[in-house]
Write a protein that holds these residues in place. Structure first.
Motif, PDB file in Angstrom:
ATOM      1  N   GLY A  86       0.816  -1.210   0.000  1.00 16.75           N
ATOM      2  CA  GLY A  86       0.000   0.000   0.000  1.00 16.75           C
ATOM      3  C   GLY A  86       0.846   1.255   0.000  1.00 16.75           C
ATOM      4  O   GLY A  86       0.533   2.235  -0.687  1.00 16.75           O
ATOM      5  N   TRP A  87       1.944   1.238   0.764  1.00 19.58           N
ATOM      6  CA  TRP A  87       2.842   2.393   0.791  1.00 19.58           C
ATOM      7  C   TRP A  87       3.488   2.625  -0.570  1.00 19.58           C
ATOM      8  O   TRP A  87       3.628   3.756  -1.025  1.00 19.58           O
ATOM      9  CB  TRP A  87       3.906   2.204   1.863  1.00 19.58           C
ATOM     10  N   ARG A  88       3.887   1.515  -1.248  1.00 16.84           N
ATOM     11  CA  ARG A  88       4.480   1.666  -2.582  1.00 16.84           C
ATOM     12  C   ARG A  88       3.467   2.272  -3.552  1.00 16.84           C
ATOM     13  O   ARG A  88       3.835   3.046  -4.443  1.00 16.84           O
ATOM     14  CB  ARG A  88       4.977   0.310  -3.098  1.00 16.84           C
ATOM     15  N   GLU A  89       2.189   1.921  -3.378  1.00 20.32           N
ATOM     16  CA  GLU A  89       1.157   2.501  -4.234  1.00 20.32           C
ATOM     17  C   GLU A  89       1.088   4.016  -4.045  1.00 20.32           C
ATOM     18  O   GLU A  89       0.898   4.766  -5.002  1.00 20.32           O
ATOM     19  CB  GLU A  89      -0.198   1.869  -3.899  1.00 20.32           C
ATOM     20  N   VAL A  90       1.236   4.472  -2.801  1.00 25.67           N
ATOM     21  CA  VAL A  90       1.221   5.909  -2.517  1.00 25.67           C
ATOM     22  C   VAL A  90       2.508   6.567  -3.010  1.00 25.67           C
ATOM     23  O   VAL A  90       2.478   7.586  -3.709  1.00 25.67           O
ATOM     24  CB  VAL A  90       1.039   6.151  -0.997  1.00 25.67           C
ATOM     25  N   ALA A  91       3.639   5.975  -2.649  1.00 22.84           N
ATOM     26  CA  ALA A  91       4.931   6.598  -2.959  1.00 22.84           C
ATOM     27  C   ALA A  91       5.232   6.625  -4.447  1.00 22.84           C
ATOM     28  O   ALA A  91       5.991   7.480  -4.921  1.00 22.84           O
ATOM     29  CB  ALA A  91       6.044   5.848  -2.228  1.00 22.84           C
ATOM     30  N   GLY A  92       4.647   5.711  -5.207  1.00 26.19           N
ATOM     31  CA  GLY A  92       4.904   5.665  -6.644  1.00 26.19           C
ATOM     32  C   GLY A  92       4.058   6.625  -7.458  1.00 26.19           C
ATOM     33  O   GLY A  92       4.175   6.663  -8.676  1.00 26.19           O
ATOM     34  N   ARG A  93       3.219   7.403  -6.790  1.00 27.93           N
ATOM     35  CA  ARG A  93       2.343   8.337  -7.497  1.00 27.93           C
ATOM     36  C   ARG A  93       2.581   9.745  -6.956  1.00 27.93           C
ATOM     37  O   ARG A  93       2.045  10.102  -5.905  1.00 27.93           O
ATOM     38  CB  ARG A  93       0.876   7.938  -7.313  1.00 27.93           C
ATOM     39  N   PRO A  94       3.372  10.565  -7.625  1.00 28.62           N
ATOM     40  CA  PRO A  94       3.686  11.900  -7.098  1.00 28.62           C
ATOM     41  C   PRO A  94       2.459  12.748  -6.798  1.00 28.62           C
ATOM     42  O   PRO A  94       2.445  13.499  -5.822  1.00 28.62           O
ATOM     43  CB  PRO A  94       4.545  12.518  -8.210  1.00 28.62           C
ATOM     44  N   TRP A  95       1.415  12.652  -7.611  1.00 28.83           N
ATOM     45  CA  TRP A  95       0.207  13.442  -7.333  1.00 28.83           C
ATOM     46  C   TRP A  95      -0.424  13.032  -6.011  1.00 28.83           C
ATOM     47  O   TRP A  95      -0.990  13.875  -5.302  1.00 28.83           O
ATOM     48  CB  TRP A  95      -0.810  13.293  -8.470  1.00 28.83           C
ATOM     49  N   LEU A  96      -0.298  11.755  -5.664  1.00 30.58           N
ATOM     50  CA  LEU A  96      -0.941  11.255  -4.457  1.00 30.58           C
ATOM     51  C   LEU A  96      -0.178  11.655  -3.204  1.00 30.58           C
ATOM     52  O   LEU A  96      -0.726  12.262  -2.279  1.00 30.58           O
ATOM     53  CB  LEU A  96      -1.073   9.726  -4.554  1.00 30.58           C
ATOM     54  N   TRP A  97       1.133  11.353  -3.174  1.00 31.76           N
ATOM     55  CA  TRP A  97       1.862  11.652  -1.936  1.00 31.76           C
ATOM     56  C   TRP A  97       2.062  13.141  -1.733  1.00 31.76           C
ATOM     57  O   TRP A  97       2.152  13.611  -0.586  1.00 31.76           O
ATOM     58  CB  TRP A  97       3.168  10.879  -1.839  1.00 31.76           C
TER      59      TRP A  97
END
Length: 455
Positions: A221-232
């Motif tokens: 789940g963290w990788r999903e967040v960290a891999g999306r600049p718009w999200l993090w």
């Protein structure tokens, strides 16, 4: 010769095509609990005071709910992506029903001890930590296609209206029948919500298959967040934005109202205007479908800096109410565009984990900001502290607009995530040290809601 019978018109559904069974049940359940829980927040505070408790005791009972909520949110998100989400929601609602009902019975039958009220509040916070990520994942999964934004707007409009009505009704009931009965009614509302959610139809949803372990799921789940600049980037932005808004609203606002605006009544009217603005904003978003989702949402966040500036001046009570009303509209513009972006971009099987990181960020810095608000005002002055709150919101929002993905992310007609694993390669941007986005109104209402507290 008998006349031919006119052809029967096909029966028209009372619901629009995008409001399916699951969406309708989820919305109805959220409205029911919104009505109950908004009043229960008032009732819990007065229950503590009626037993002879102090303001510090009221804060301890509130903190007892918040601490387990923060501690278990990420675990709750991982659990909701491993198990059927509706079962997690029903179990959490049952725990909330029992804890609130017991709280109410204790108040009605005697003088509950502080430790008992803190324990029951902690159980409620634990239930919400598991409920909230499951609820957001379930809601985002319940709609599809280009009408998703309209569906989220109607959901938020119903929940915001329930929160406003619930607070007004709860305050009246506390005054007339006492806080104990309001807490019991909140427990009953959770029971009704659990019953509604038990009827959710999961036949069209993919089965939950446990991964390699809870920690592995959290890392994914963290990788999903960290891999999306718009999200993090937005998560980090709202970690601070929510914190400073909470400090201004919970600490500075009542003090300014007491000294310059005439007391609690004009401050209450300003908060009511904020709530009315959120309802109108959600109504607006049922009709408006901006193409640049996050660009539109980010631009609306600039308005969230205005209430702190208005308190710093300070403006008159009518002007403050107008400012809060416009701010409520802006909150919903951001909230709907944010939910639409998550629905469109995040794979369904990871929605709850991503939502849990979102919610964790929403809450993590709020208690710290509220605790430090007084000392900061003592050192720099209240007016300077309020101007600082506004400046932080403006600077962080401007910084988020420098992220290309925030400016470029557009609405897709089919509304779902692209069938491409964006994490197959290296992460597309730097990884932030701490995740964090924004709170929502009410006790169990998913979706960002610029600066309002989750319950």
């Amino acid at each position: 010769m008998p006349l031919p019978r006119p052809a029967r018109r096909p029966a028209r559904s009372a619901r629009p095509p995008w409001a399916g069974r699951n969406y309708t049940l989820l919305t109805a359940a959220a409205v029911v609990t919104g009505l109950g829980s908004s009043g229960a927040l008032i009732a819990a505070a007065f229950a503590v005071l009626e037993t002879g408790g102090s303001g510090t005791d009221v804060g301890l009972v509130a903190a007892a709910r918040t601490v387990p909520l923060v501690l278990f949110l990420l675990v709750g998100g991982a659990v909701a992506d491993r198990l059927p989400r509706h079962r997690v929601m029903v179990t959490a609602n049952t725990l909330n029903c029992l804890s609130q009902g017991a709280f109410g019975v204790l108040v009605l039958t005697g003088e509950p001890g502080l430790w008992q009220m803190m324990l029951l509040s902690a159980l409620g916070g634990t239930g919400h930590a598991f409920f909230a990520p499951a609820a957001e994942g379930m809601l985002l999964s319940s709609v599809s296609g280009e009408q998703a934004g309209r569906a989220f707007a109607f959901f938020r409009m119903g929940v915001n209206g329930a929160n406003i009505g619930g607070a007004a009704l709860g305050g009246a009931l506390v005054a007339s029948v006492g806080p104990g009965w309001v807490l019991v009614l909140d427990g009953a509302a959770f029971a009704v919500a659990a019953a509604l959610r038990a009827f959710l139809d999961l036949r069209g949803m993919s089965e939950r298959t446990p991964g390699r372990g809870l920690l592995s799921d959290l890392r994914e789940g963290w990788r999903e967040v960290a891999g999306r600049p718009w999200l993090w980037s937005v998560v980090l932005q709202f970690a601070v934005v929510n914190a400073v808004i909470a400090a201004a609203e919970a600490v500075y606002g009542p003090l300014v109202a007491e000294e310059h605006l005439g007391g609690a009544r004009p401050w209450g009217l300003a908060l009511a205007a904020l709530g009315a603005g959120t309802v109108l904003g959600a109504l607006l978003m049922t009709r408006w479908k901006p193409r640049r989702l996050l660009l539109t949402g980010a631009l609306s966040v600039f308005v969230l800096a205005v209430p702190s500036a208005a308190l710093a001046i300070p403006v008159s009570a009518p002007v403050l109410s107008l400012v809060m009303f416009v701010t409520g509209i802006s909150i919903e513009i951001f909230g709907v565009t944010w939910m639409t972006a998550l629905h469109q971009e995040i794979p369904e099987e990871k929605l709850s984990r991503v939502s849990s990181y979102d919610m964790f960020g929403s809450l993590a810095m709020v208690p710290v900001a509220v605790a430090l608000a007084g000392p900061v005002a003592g050192v720099f002055g209240r007016s300077a502290a309020l101007w600082g709150c506004s400046a932080l919101i403006v600077l962080l929002t401007a910084a988020v607009l420098t992220v290309p993905d925030v400016r470029r992310l557009t609405r897709r007609e089919h509304g779902g995530p692209e069938p491409v694993d964006v994490l197959a390669g290296p992460a597309a941007g730097p990884v932030p040290a701490v995740p964090a986005p924004a709170p929502r109104v009410g006790t169990e209402n998913p979706g960002k809601n610029g600066g309002r507290r989750p319950g």
